[in-house]
Write an enzyme that holds these catalytic residues in place. Structure first.
Site, mmCIF file in Angstrom:
data_model
loop_
_atom_site.group_PDB
_atom_site.id
_atom_site.type_symbol
_atom_site.label_atom_id
_atom_site.label_comp_id
_atom_site.label_asym_id
_atom_site.label_seq_id
_atom_site.Cartn_x
_atom_site.Cartn_y
_atom_site.Cartn_z
ATOM 1 N N HIS A 168 0.830 -1.213 0.000
ATOM 2 C CA HIS A 168 0.000 0.000 0.000
ATOM 3 C C HIS A 168 0.865 1.264 0.000
ATOM 4 O O HIS A 168 0.423 2.305 0.474
ATOM 5 C CB HIS A 168 -0.938 0.051 1.214
ATOM 6 C CG HIS A 168 -1.692 -1.218 1.473
ATOM 7 N ND1 HIS A 168 -2.975 -1.436 1.026
ATOM 8 C CD2 HIS A 168 -1.327 -2.362 2.109
ATOM 9 C CE1 HIS A 168 -3.367 -2.642 1.392
ATOM 10 N NE2 HIS A 168 -2.376 -3.226 2.043
ATOM 11 N N SER A 289 14.601 21.948 -15.498
ATOM 12 C CA SER A 289 13.398 22.756 -15.699
ATOM 13 C C SER A 289 13.836 24.122 -16.213
ATOM 14 O O SER A 289 14.885 24.629 -15.829
ATOM 15 C CB SER A 289 12.655 22.901 -14.373
ATOM 16 O OG SER A 289 11.891 24.084 -14.373
ATOM 17 N N LYS A 295 15.701 21.829 -10.280
ATOM 18 C CA LYS A 295 15.000 20.613 -10.705
ATOM 19 C C LYS A 295 15.852 19.663 -11.524
ATOM 20 O O LYS A 295 16.703 20.053 -12.301
ATOM 21 C CB LYS A 295 13.762 20.989 -11.551
ATOM 22 C CG LYS A 295 12.609 21.547 -10.758
ATOM 23 C CD LYS A 295 11.886 20.518 -9.895
ATOM 24 C CE LYS A 295 11.014 19.577 -10.660
ATOM 25 N NZ LYS A 295 9.717 20.146 -10.988
ATOM 26 N N GLU A 302 9.265 8.773 -16.744
ATOM 27 C CA GLU A 302 7.859 9.163 -16.929
ATOM 28 C C GLU A 302 7.352 8.744 -18.311
ATOM 29 O O GLU A 302 6.212 8.300 -18.468
ATOM 30 C CB GLU A 302 7.711 10.677 -16.765
ATOM 31 C CG GLU A 302 8.014 11.156 -15.349
ATOM 32 C CD GLU A 302 8.156 12.671 -15.299
ATOM 33 O OE1 GLU A 302 7.131 13.341 -15.103
ATOM 34 O OE2 GLU A 302 9.267 13.188 -15.479
#
Ligand code: ARG
Length: 470
Positions: A168, A289, A295, A302
């Protein structure tokens, strides 16, 4: 990654089936009908299929040896032309089969017209596509094997690196990073097995089914099957030109493998976040970024995660194309190719990106270790100790341990940090020995059951997998 297709010329006449047709098709008809824009990727398979067919026609005396020799030489010339990018594909000629046949006629004249004896585009496309999917299956299996090798390599370095195991996404029990990576070695192993299984079923030749009913010519289907390295000819001519289950199996296996890739990609995204901090991706596999200088984004992971949707979509799309089609061939089936090409390209790219990320990622052992102790992850070890040493039934031991966790939580300490007095306040028979099993190291080391997380088990799993992989 879609290969750039060669430009396609358009014109209105089609001399190959024009006998019954006075005029050319409407421009829009030609556009919806043509598959040359994508099926040119089948050229090598189409030529291999045609050569096998031609050699068989010669041997069976169905066409003359001289015509046959001219056809074979012409096909070789065409293969060289296409491979060198020196072939003009024409949309008016619809597809790869007719483009090649038309060029053959240009090269050798009327003898070219004999090649299509005892054959139809229906068995021709079925054989071409099977050959293509068979190669794609082999290539994908190899790519997954390379990924497994990389995972094994990293698992070997981290067989004893402690990390939290989750259920979980809540801290559950400590495991090792090597054990976690080995879980994916197992998954990709099954993905490869699925591809190999599918390959066995697809490896039968549809050639000779002709349009749908077979042919009146004395063809030798065993011979063409053998020449194209198929195990045998397909047994039913209607089935041979109708089904695309081999493509569906390929796509299904791709979709499942992509799902495994996606889960690993998602974990890379999580692990590389500041909140987890378990790994860092190198510059090679991250992006920055444009506005936030701090970043470092895991874009490759992704995208691997996202492309799973695309692959699963291809599988669904072809299922929907095939459902409800009456036997035998319908033009609907021309829609099979783009789904398969796109899925194969996407899989190759995703696996390569994943392999690169696994090879280069930096493992932050300290962060993993620190996180492994959080969330009372060794509570099960205490419960097991109560069962083992005090002969307390597990359900009751579970309850006692729950009380202990509550106490630790109230004091703001880990289970390991609870004093013996605190432990005995919950269960007086608990001894100092119980405290020794509460460390994450002891917990992991104790998971010695087959398939368990103990470093010694992980090492033997790695050794076995290496041996099996070769
Ligand atoms: N381009 C067609 C396809 O991909 C080839 C088979 C055409 N057969 C036919 N009877 N029109 O399916």
């Amino acid at each position: 990654m879609r290969k750039k297709s060669s430009p396609v010329q358009t014109s209105s006449a089609n001399s190959l089936w024009g006998g019954r047709f006075a005029g050319g098709p409407a421009e829009i008809m030609a556009r919806i009908n043509a598959s040359i824009g994508f099926d040119q990727r089948l050229y090598a398979q189409d030529i291999a299929g045609s050569k096998a067919h031609c050699e068989m026609l010669i041997k069976q005396g169905i066409i003359g040896a001289r015509d046959g020799a001219q056809i074979l030489a012409g096909l070789d010339t065409i293969l060289a032309e296409i491979s060198a990018g020196k072939f003009n594909f024409s949309e008016a000629l619809e597809d790869i089969h007719m483009n090649i046949e038309a060029r053959l006629a240009e090269l050798i004249g009327p003898a070219a017209g004999r090649l299509h004896t005892a054959r139809s585009r229906n068995d021709q496309v079925a054989v071409d596509f099977r050959l293509w999917v068979r190669d794609a299956t082999d290539a994908l299996e190899t790519a997954l094997k390379d990924l497994q090798h990389e995972l094994l390599q990293r698992a070997g370095q981290h067989a004893a690196t402690i990390m939290p195991g989750f259920t979980h996404l809540q801290s559950a029990q400590p495991v090792t990073f090597g054990h976690h990576l080995m879980a994916y070695v197992e998954m990709f192993g099954r993905d490869r097995a699925r591809l190999r299984d599918a390959r066995v079923r697809m490896n039968e030749s549809p050639l000779g089914a002709a349009a749908l009913a077979g042919t009146s010519f004395p063809i030798d289907r065993e011979m063409t099957a053998k020449a194209l390295r198929f195990a045998r000819p397909m047994r039913n001519s209607l089935d041979a030109v109708s089904d695309r289950d081999f493509a569906l199996e390929f796509l299904g296996a791709c979709a499942i493998a992509a799902t495994h890739l996606s889960r690993l990609a998602e974990e890379i995204v999580l692990w590389s976040s500041a909140q987890f901090g378990f790994i860092a991706l190198t510059d090679e596999f991250s992006t920055g970024s444009s506005i936030m200088p701090q970043k470092r984004n895991p874009d490759a992971a992704e995208l691997v995660r996202a492309k799973t949707g695309r692959v699963a979509g291809s599988f669904t799309a072809l299922l929907m194309v095939m459902k409800g089609l009456p036997l035998t061939y319908s033009k609907d089936m021309q829609e099979d190719k783009e789904q398969v090409f796109d899925a194969a390209d996407t899989m190759n790219l995703s696996i390569a990106a994943m392999t690169g990320m696994i090879r280069t990622m930096i493992i932050k052992e300290d962060a993993m270790l620190a996180a492994a102790g959080k969330g009372y992850s060794t509570a099960t070890d205490l419960a097991d100790w109560l069962v083992r040493e005090l002969n307390i039934p597990f359900r009751q031991a579970h309850h006692i341990t729950g009380e202990t966790v509550k106490r630790a939580e109230a004091k703001g300490v880990s289970l390991e940090q609870l004093s013996l007095t605190d432990l005995q306040a919950v269960e007086p028979r608990i001894t100092e020995a119980a405290r020794h099993i509460l460390s994450v190291q002891a917990s992991v080391a104790s998971r010695t059951s087959f398939g368990g997380a103990a470093p010694e088990r992980v090492r033997s799993a790695i050794a076995a997998a290496k041996k099996e992989l070769g």
